[in-house]
Design an enzyme around this catalytic site. Structure first.
Site, PDB file in Angstrom:
ATOM      1  N   ARG A   1      17.569  37.004  22.203  1.00  0.00           N
ATOM      2  CA  ARG A   1      18.536  38.004  21.702  1.00  0.00           C
ATOM      3  C   ARG A   1      19.976  37.495  21.816  1.00  0.00           C
ATOM      4  NH1 ARG A   1      18.914  43.725  20.794  1.00  0.00           N
ATOM      5  NH2 ARG A   1      20.781  44.643  21.679  1.00  0.00           N
TER       6      ARG A   1
ATOM      7  N   VAL B   1      24.336  44.250  16.355  1.00  0.00           N
ATOM      8  CA  VAL B   1      22.955  44.024  16.791  1.00  0.00           C
ATOM      9  C   VAL B   1      22.578  45.330  17.489  1.00  0.00           C
ATOM     10  CG1 VAL B   1      21.421  42.661  18.256  1.00  0.00           C
ATOM     11  CG2 VAL B   1      23.344  41.554  17.083  1.00  0.00           C
ATOM     12  N   SER B   2      21.609  46.031  16.909  1.00  0.00           N
ATOM     13  CA  SER B   2      21.309  47.386  17.398  1.00  0.00           C
ATOM     14  C   SER B   2      20.794  47.340  18.831  1.00  0.00           C
ATOM     15  CB  SER B   2      20.264  48.034  16.498  1.00  0.00           C
ATOM     16  OG  SER B   2      20.698  47.993  15.163  1.00  0.00           O
ATOM     17  N   ALA B   3      20.825  48.507  19.478  1.00  0.00           N
ATOM     18  CA  ALA B   3      20.338  48.609  20.857  1.00  0.00           C
ATOM     19  C   ALA B   3      18.868  48.184  20.914  1.00  0.00           C
ATOM     20  CB  ALA B   3      20.486  50.042  21.348  1.00  0.00           C
TER      21      ALA B   3
ATOM     22  N   GLN C   1      15.528  48.993  18.330  1.00  0.00           N
ATOM     23  CA  GLN C   1      14.848  47.966  17.525  1.00  0.00           C
ATOM     24  C   GLN C   1      13.350  47.957  17.812  1.00  0.00           C
ATOM     25  OE1 GLN C   1      17.508  44.792  18.784  1.00  0.00           O
ATOM     26  NE2 GLN C   1      18.213  44.590  16.679  1.00  0.00           N
TER      27      GLN C   1
END
Ligand code: SAM
Length: 406
Positions: A38, A72-74, A78
């Site tokens: 990530r 970048v979503s939580a 996701q």
């Protein structure tokens, strides 16, 4: 400890948290989550412990006013959305809204026989995502395209799953057009200002939900953009309370001029909640059943801001008056009692309307199974709607939210 080793350690810890919280459920996604770095997809300099938090989105681009347009979503969102899509190896997936990381997870889950297409309206975002995917070894496993995904992605047929990773106010007819007959559409849908990531499957000519998750997303741009309306109400010192409408804004907002200087009222519900317990389902109930429902933001120094801010982000307007969700300590000392405080000549009426819905929520929805969502494209007629159903008008169809009763 070197950064890569520390990142792997934090990633495993986060995977454990997501498993324990029930967001991560399938072995394939767990393996993908542990495999994809990530931290390789967030802006350089982002601390690892921020990158590897359960509920923290990392903004990758802002507009000229500082608002987030890409992130970048939580992690929990996701993972929850990919689980909602119920992907299997070999499936084809369209990701609406790029960033790279989520697409890499998808590529791991659908495997070498699957297909991942990721589309973003913003060339800066697609350039960045393409470069990061290449650097992380996913360059030939994800196709990144620049296009407004509110329209059909030409040259591509149908997809087994479409995962929309940007806040949508309505469903695009293009998504329905490119969803396979057995396909799943996962979309963060905004309903009167309240969002749920909803997994939809086809049922005859409409869509019906299989799951829903509380979420928040940056809003969609392009053909599917939907403008909020905001009314700024200054107090005597010029400090502002803002009411934001996703839908149903009052026809004559000038009626609210000077309302903060008007009479005040309050109405209490007798409905209590313990500290630390989520009441997100109350927001959804308001969104469904409280006409004039809106979001409230109160500048420091205004009266509404003097209470605990987190308790009253919601309000309701009635003509020249408005009421907002409020709390006071519960008599038994275990938590708080919900109520509404109000401004304006008809403030009592507005507060009463809000409290009526707090009580209805308590009687009909609280501690019951989740509601079912359905989407009825224009041209279809809603049928078999249960008694406790809210109907929200959209441009391309209707959303219904049905709470189970009995
Ligand atoms: C939350 S980000 C996507 C996050 C990404 N999926 C990830 O890996 O974390 C939302 C993205 O949606 C994009 N977007 C907004 N409107 C869009 C549209 N109409 N079509 C395609 N992308 C859009 C934005 O440019 C933004 O990059």
């Amino acid at each position: 400890m070197r950064d890569e080793a520390r990142a792997a350690e934090l990633r495993d810890k986060l995977a454990g948290e997501l498993l324990a919280a029930g967001y991560l459920r399938s072995a394939r996604l767990e393996a993908a989550f542990r495999a994809v770095p990530r931290h390789a997809f967030v802006p350089a300099g982002t601390p690892l412990d921020v990158t590897y938090q359960v509920d923290r989105a990392v903004v990758t681009k802002r507009d000229e006013r500082g608002g987030a347009v890409s992130s970048v979503s939580a992690a929990y969102v996701q993972v929850a959305m990919i689980e909602q899509a119920e992907l299997k190896p070999g499936m084809s997936v369209l990701e609406v809204g790029s960033g790279g990381y989520n697409a890499a997870l998808l590529a791991e889950v659908v495997g070498p026989d699957g297909q991942v297409v990721s589309v973003d309206i913003d060339p800066e975002v697609t350039e960045r995502a393409t470069a990061l995917l290449h650097a992380a070894g996913y360059g030939d496993r994800v196709t990144v395209l620049t296009a407004d995904a509110g329209r059909e992605i030409s040259g591509w047929g149908s997809f087994d799953a479409i995962i929309v990773t940007v806040g949508a106010w309505d469903l695009s007819p293009a998504w329905l057009g490119q969803l396979a007959a057995h396909g799943t559409l996962v979309v963060p849908l905004r309903m009167n200002g309240v969002s749920r990531s909803i997994a939809f499957r086809r049922s005859d000519a409409h869509l019906i939900s299989t799951s829903a998750v509380v979420c928040g997303f940056v809003p969609m741009r392009g053909v599917g953009a939907h403008a909020n309306r905001e009314f700024r109400l200054p107090d005597a010192e010029g400090r502002v309370v803002t009411l934001g409408f996703d839908d149903g804004a009052p026809d004559d907002p000038a009626l609210l001029d000077g309302v903060l200087a008007g009479p005040r009222a309050e109405v209490w519900s007798g409905v209590t909640i313990r500290h630390g317990v989520s009441f997100a389902d109350l927001h959804l109930w308001f969104a469904g059943f409280l006409p004039g429902f809106c979001k409230l933001a109160a500048e420091d120094g205004t009266e509404p801001a003097q209470e605990r801010k987190t308790w009253f982000p919601f309000a309701v307007v009635r003509g020249d008056s408005f009421a907002y969700l409020s709390v006071r300590p519960a008599l038994d000392g275990t938590g708080v009692e919900f109520g509404a405080r109000a401004y304006g000549r008809h403030g009592h009426e507005a507060a009463r309307a809000m409290v009526d819905q707090i009580q209805a929520w308590n009687d009909l929805s609280r501690n019951r199974p989740e509601p079912t969502f359905a989407y009825w494209p224009t041209g279809t007629t809603p049928v078999h709607l249960p008694e406790c159903t809210a109907v929200l008008n959209k441009t391309n169809g209707l959303v219904t939210i049905s709470w189970p009763t009995g």
